[in-house]
Scaffold this active site. Structure first.
Site, mmCIF file in Angstrom:
data_model
loop_
_atom_site.group_PDB
_atom_site.id
_atom_site.type_symbol
_atom_site.label_atom_id
_atom_site.label_comp_id
_atom_site.label_asym_id
_atom_site.label_seq_id
_atom_site.Cartn_x
_atom_site.Cartn_y
_atom_site.Cartn_z
ATOM 1 N NE ARG A 1 -0.516 1.958 5.034
ATOM 2 C CZ ARG A 1 0.488 1.133 4.734
ATOM 3 N NH1 ARG A 1 1.488 1.561 4.000
ATOM 4 N NH2 ARG A 1 0.495 -0.108 5.174
ATOM 5 C CG ASP B 1 6.555 2.837 0.074
ATOM 6 O OD1 ASP B 1 6.960 1.814 -0.517
ATOM 7 O OD2 ASP B 1 6.102 2.792 1.231
ATOM 8 C CG ASP C 1 2.599 0.980 7.629
ATOM 9 O OD1 ASP C 1 3.550 0.730 6.862
ATOM 10 O OD2 ASP C 1 2.082 0.110 8.361
ATOM 11 C CG ASP D 1 14.650 -1.186 4.559
ATOM 12 O OD1 ASP D 1 15.853 -1.260 4.815
ATOM 13 O OD2 ASP D 1 13.788 -1.036 5.451
ATOM 14 C CE LYS E 1 -3.117 -2.149 3.358
ATOM 15 N NZ LYS E 1 -3.535 -2.040 4.792
ATOM 16 N N GLY E 2 2.101 1.113 0.403
ATOM 17 C CA GLY E 2 2.947 2.280 0.656
ATOM 18 C C GLY E 2 3.103 3.240 -0.514
HETATM 19 C C1 PRP Z 1 7.599 -1.835 2.162
HETATM 20 C C2 PRP Z 1 7.815 -0.986 0.927
HETATM 21 C C3 PRP Z 1 8.467 -1.938 -0.026
HETATM 22 C C4 PRP Z 1 9.253 -2.855 0.861
HETATM 23 C C5 PRP Z 1 10.685 -2.428 0.865
HETATM 24 O O1 PRP Z 1 6.395 -2.513 2.022
HETATM 25 O O2 PRP Z 1 6.620 -0.464 0.443
HETATM 26 O O3 PRP Z 1 7.522 -2.660 -0.784
HETATM 27 O O4 PRP Z 1 8.713 -2.739 2.181
HETATM 28 O O5 PRP Z 1 11.472 -3.250 1.689
HETATM 29 P P1 PRP Z 1 12.684 -4.130 1.167
HETATM 30 O O6 PRP Z 1 13.530 -3.261 0.272
HETATM 31 O O7 PRP Z 1 13.416 -4.483 2.449
HETATM 32 O O8 PRP Z 1 12.167 -5.342 0.496
HETATM 33 P P2 PRP Z 1 5.616 -3.211 3.248
HETATM 34 O O9 PRP Z 1 5.900 -4.678 3.219
HETATM 35 O O10 PRP Z 1 5.972 -2.487 4.527
HETATM 36 O O11 PRP Z 1 4.105 -3.024 2.887
HETATM 37 P P3 PRP Z 1 3.218 -1.687 2.737
HETATM 38 O O12 PRP Z 1 3.733 -0.971 1.500
HETATM 39 O O13 PRP Z 1 1.829 -2.195 2.562
HETATM 40 O O14 PRP Z 1 3.402 -0.850 3.981
#
Ligand code: PRP
Length: 185
Positions: A170, A105, A164, A108, A47-48
């Protein structure tokens, strides 16, 4: 009355900076995808990426289609296990004609973006590029450099502009650092 903003220690990317960044990235995308043989599909990773995707697509002037996917990692706390589960797939019969741009978004560890890129190429996409609003290169566990990047940030607990903590924050219109007492309670 409790205000969401009261949980923010510091604004890291302001609304004005977000506007400048999204304008700059949209221009880069326009330049790269202006050929008539291109079928650009922006894929929002829920969703981010919802908020960034909304801002970005309004500023892109080349023809564009939009789609969504959702992926989750099996993790412990804030650490990803490295295994990605696609919980909403891209179902397009025309995928072989699509130039896909994955919109995130934040990058990481890089595990999600790497997995999704490989997955979409495996499904037959004509091309796959990546775009992220935030990048935390200090957290990388797999080598990946997004094709388009908004801003590199330090390893802080950031929320807002789609990001979030426990599904909150968000909707904040900026990216801020969360006060430690919020998540150490
Ligand atoms: C977050 C973000 C990326 C991912 C990045 O999503 O939106 O998709 O983590 O992390 P990485 O580089 O370590 O793989 P999240 O799983 O928190 O879901 P969300 O977007 O619904 O909050």
């Amino acid at each position: 009355m409790k205000y969401v903003k009261d949980d923010i220690a510091e604004i890291l990317v302001s609304e004005e900076e977000i506007d400048r960044i999204t304008t700059r990235i949209a221009k880069e995308i326009d330049e790269d995808y202006k050929g008539e043989d291109k079928k650009l599909v922006l894929v929002c990773i829920l969703k981010g990426s919802l908020v960034f995707m909304g801002d970005l697509m309004k500023k892109i002037t080349v023809p564009v289609e939009i789609d969504c996917m959702k992926a989750s990692s099996y993790g412990v706390g804030t650490e990803s296990s490295g295994q990605i589960n696609i919980t909403l797939d891209l179902l397009r019969p025309d995928i072989k004609e699509c130039d896909i741009l994955i919109v995130e978004d934040i990058v990481d560890s890089g595990i999600t973006l790497t997995h999704l890129t490989k997955y979409l190429l495996m499904k037959g996409a004509k091309s796959v590029k990546t775009c992220t609003f935030l990048d935390k290169p200090s957290r990388r566990r797999v080598e990946i450099t997004p094709d388009y990047c908004g801003v590199e940030i330090p390893d802080e607990f950031v929320v807002g502009y789609g990001l979030d903590y426990a599904e909150m924050y968000r909707a904040l219109p900026f990216v801020g650092v969360l006060k430690p007492e919020v998540y150490t309670k």
